[in-house]
Design an enzyme around this catalytic site. Structure first.
Site, mmCIF file in Angstrom:
data_model
loop_
_atom_site.group_PDB
_atom_site.id
_atom_site.type_symbol
_atom_site.label_atom_id
_atom_site.label_comp_id
_atom_site.label_asym_id
_atom_site.label_seq_id
_atom_site.Cartn_x
_atom_site.Cartn_y
_atom_site.Cartn_z
ATOM 1 N N CYS A 333 45.643 36.358 39.122
ATOM 2 C CA CYS A 333 46.954 35.916 38.643
ATOM 3 C C CYS A 333 47.796 35.359 39.789
ATOM 4 O O CYS A 333 47.502 34.309 40.319
ATOM 5 C CB CYS A 333 47.645 37.054 37.902
ATOM 6 S SG CYS A 333 48.947 36.499 36.778
ATOM 7 N N HIS A 430 43.415 39.376 33.703
ATOM 8 C CA HIS A 430 43.603 40.771 34.090
ATOM 9 C C HIS A 430 42.592 41.626 33.332
ATOM 10 O O HIS A 430 42.304 41.368 32.165
ATOM 11 C CB HIS A 430 45.007 41.252 33.735
ATOM 12 C CG HIS A 430 46.091 40.604 34.532
ATOM 13 N ND1 HIS A 430 46.272 40.851 35.877
ATOM 14 C CD2 HIS A 430 47.066 39.715 34.172
ATOM 15 C CE1 HIS A 430 47.308 40.151 36.309
ATOM 16 N NE2 HIS A 430 47.794 39.450 35.299
#
Length: 494
Positions: A333, A430
């Protein structure tokens, strides 16, 4: 009749409220009750994507413990700190702008209707709701307009059990002191207390439990011993993670620099729990270990500011030297965004508009925009064909030549990027390391085929939740707690 509910508040942060709620959720679910978790307000950069938006990661774990589908109503207000004085405001799963610390005292009053409406939805069809407080009700300077502790408890008519942490010391003073500073109406909401994280012979604290009960009039509901297995569950605070650092047999070293706005650090939990891995969280002021086999750059709530901090620590030099030695880097991310050539913020999403150089290890450019992507996904690992159940929570998009070698596919579309030599990989996903097949393949490749793993991560989480439930059931008067929950005075409406 009001849905039975009880609120677990604490004398401070990190006293163990989240895990106690998770343990109670699993315990009552195993008894056949429809039980659901709820937390009115959470402050955390550890979030989970659920249907309709995002909630605190702890509430997603509690929902799993309750064997319930997580919803945005289980955590209607989520504050995601972006600086020491400001936070992103998430209401019922969706971004509601940014909040300055000075404004929160006045703005939170307007959030109570959302909180009560969400609580009413969580109560629908439930036999029991276990509510988690935030911080401490002893912070009486924050009582006016409170939505997280006694303000919510009184509005919703939910009785309270107060938890103290004996491991940090002063537990008698913290519980008795909380009793002393609460006003009469709030004090009356508390029906009992728990002492958590005890080490040693419980008989040695029997006089302490009596002293607290005599000085407060609250019922003692349990003395909970320290539970080592709790470290196998996602933690609320990255610096509280147990089992990090070099460990016997952990010959494969993963290093992760701890950035000020680190987010979704539980991505690294499966690596931390692998017997053969030493996960080292590198604090400010220390270099990234030169013997690291893999550097993991976790997510960040303030990518540009954290990238500047990374450079101030000299970690950029360590990362570049690591790659020159032929070793791997993975960016998750915000960490993925940092690995590119540039990060542009034309709309001033993170601060002053502008463009900053990235680490230049991936041939991509990132543009931050006001649009936020929040979604659970099923991704295909392009190299092995393994399926990964993951989620995305990010602002911005990343594009460039290295995206041609994207490590994942989502509905046929490329996701992520990889350098031509395969040493540097970035992704917005994630939770990918929770997939055992993918994790094994990734680690085998990163170690040159020498690493072997046997961890069944999802099964280990389930086993840890069952052990937590058994632990809570053994050391707490859960029948008395259930009776307290049935004392709830009135229902709220959506």
């Amino acid at each position: 009749m009001a849905t039975p509910a009880v609120m677990i508040q604490g004398t401070g942060s990190n006293v163990g409220k989240s895990l106690i709620v998770a343990g109670l959720c699993r315990l009552f679910a195993r008894r056949g009750l429809v039980v659901r978790p709820f937390k009115a307000q959470n402050m955390s950069n550890n979030a989970a994507a659920v249907s309709g938006g995002e909630i605190g990661r702890a509430q997603a774990l509690q929902a799993r413990a309750a064997r319930a589908e997580p919803t945005v109503h289980m955590n209607p207000v989520l504050l995601k700190p972006e600086s020491d004085r400001g936070a992103q405001l998430i209401v019922q799963g969706r971004l509601h702008g940014h909040l300055d610390a000075r404004d929160f005292g006045t703005r939170r009053r307007a959030l109570m209707p959302f909180v009560l409406g969400s609580f009413a939805k969580v109560c629908e069809g439930a036999d029991l709701v276990i509510v988690e407080g935030a911080g401490s009700p002893a912070e009486i300077n924050l009582r006016a307009g409170d939505i997280a502790n006694m303000g919510f408890a009184t509005e919703a008519g939910v009785p309270v059990v107060l938890v103290g942490d004996i491991d940090r010391g002063g537990v008698i003073a913290s519980l008795v002191g909380t009793h002393a500073v609460l006003d009469e109406a709030d004090r009356a909401m508390v029906r009992g207390f728990l002492v958590n994280k005890f080490r040693g012979d419980a008989a040695l604290f029997s006089a302490g439990m009596t002293a607290i009960a005599e000085r407060t009039g609250w019922r003692p509901l349990g003395l909970l011993p320290w539970l080592r297995e709790a470290s196998r569950l996602p933690a609320e605070d990255a610096l509280d993670l147990d089992g990090t650092g070099r460990k016997p047999g952990g010959s494969f070293v993963v290093a992760a620099p701890v950035l000020p706005r680190i987010a979704n650090f539980d991505d690294l939990d499966p690596l931390r729990l692998e017997d053969g891995i030493s996960l080292i969280l590198v604090p400010p002021g220390r270099p990234i270990p030169a013997d690291a086999d893999l550097i993991a750059l976790p997510g960040s709530k303030a990518t540009i500011a954290d990238l500047s901090f990374l450079r101030d620590q000299g970690w950029d030099i360590d990362i570049l030297a690591h790659v020159r030695r032929g070793r791997r880097v993975v960016g998750l991310c915000g960490g993925y965004q940092m690995l590119g050539r540039t990060i542009a913020d034309p709309e001033g999403v993170e601060g002053a508009p502008g463009v900053v150089p990235g680490l230049g290890l991936l041939d991509i450019d990132t543009v931050l925009t006001g649009d936020k992507t929040v979604r659970p996904v099923e991704a295909l690992h392009a190299e092995t064909g393994y399926t990964v159940t993951a989620y995305e929570i990010h602002i911005g998009r990343s594009e460039g030549p290295d995206c041609v070698r994207a490590p994942f596919r989502i509905a046929g579309e490329r996701e992520g990027a990889m350098s031509p030599d395969g040493l540097v990989m970035g992704t917005y996903l994630h939770g990918m390391f929770s997939a055992d097949d993918f994790r094994r393949a990734f680690l085998a490749q990163a170690s040159g085929g020498s690493f072997r793993t046997s961890l069944a991560y999802e099964r280990s989480v389930e086993e840890a939740l069952d052990r937590l439930a058994a632990h809570v059931g053994q050391h707490m008067d859960v029948d008395a707690l259930l009776a307290i929950a049935q004392e709830r005075t009135h229902e709220t409406s959506a």
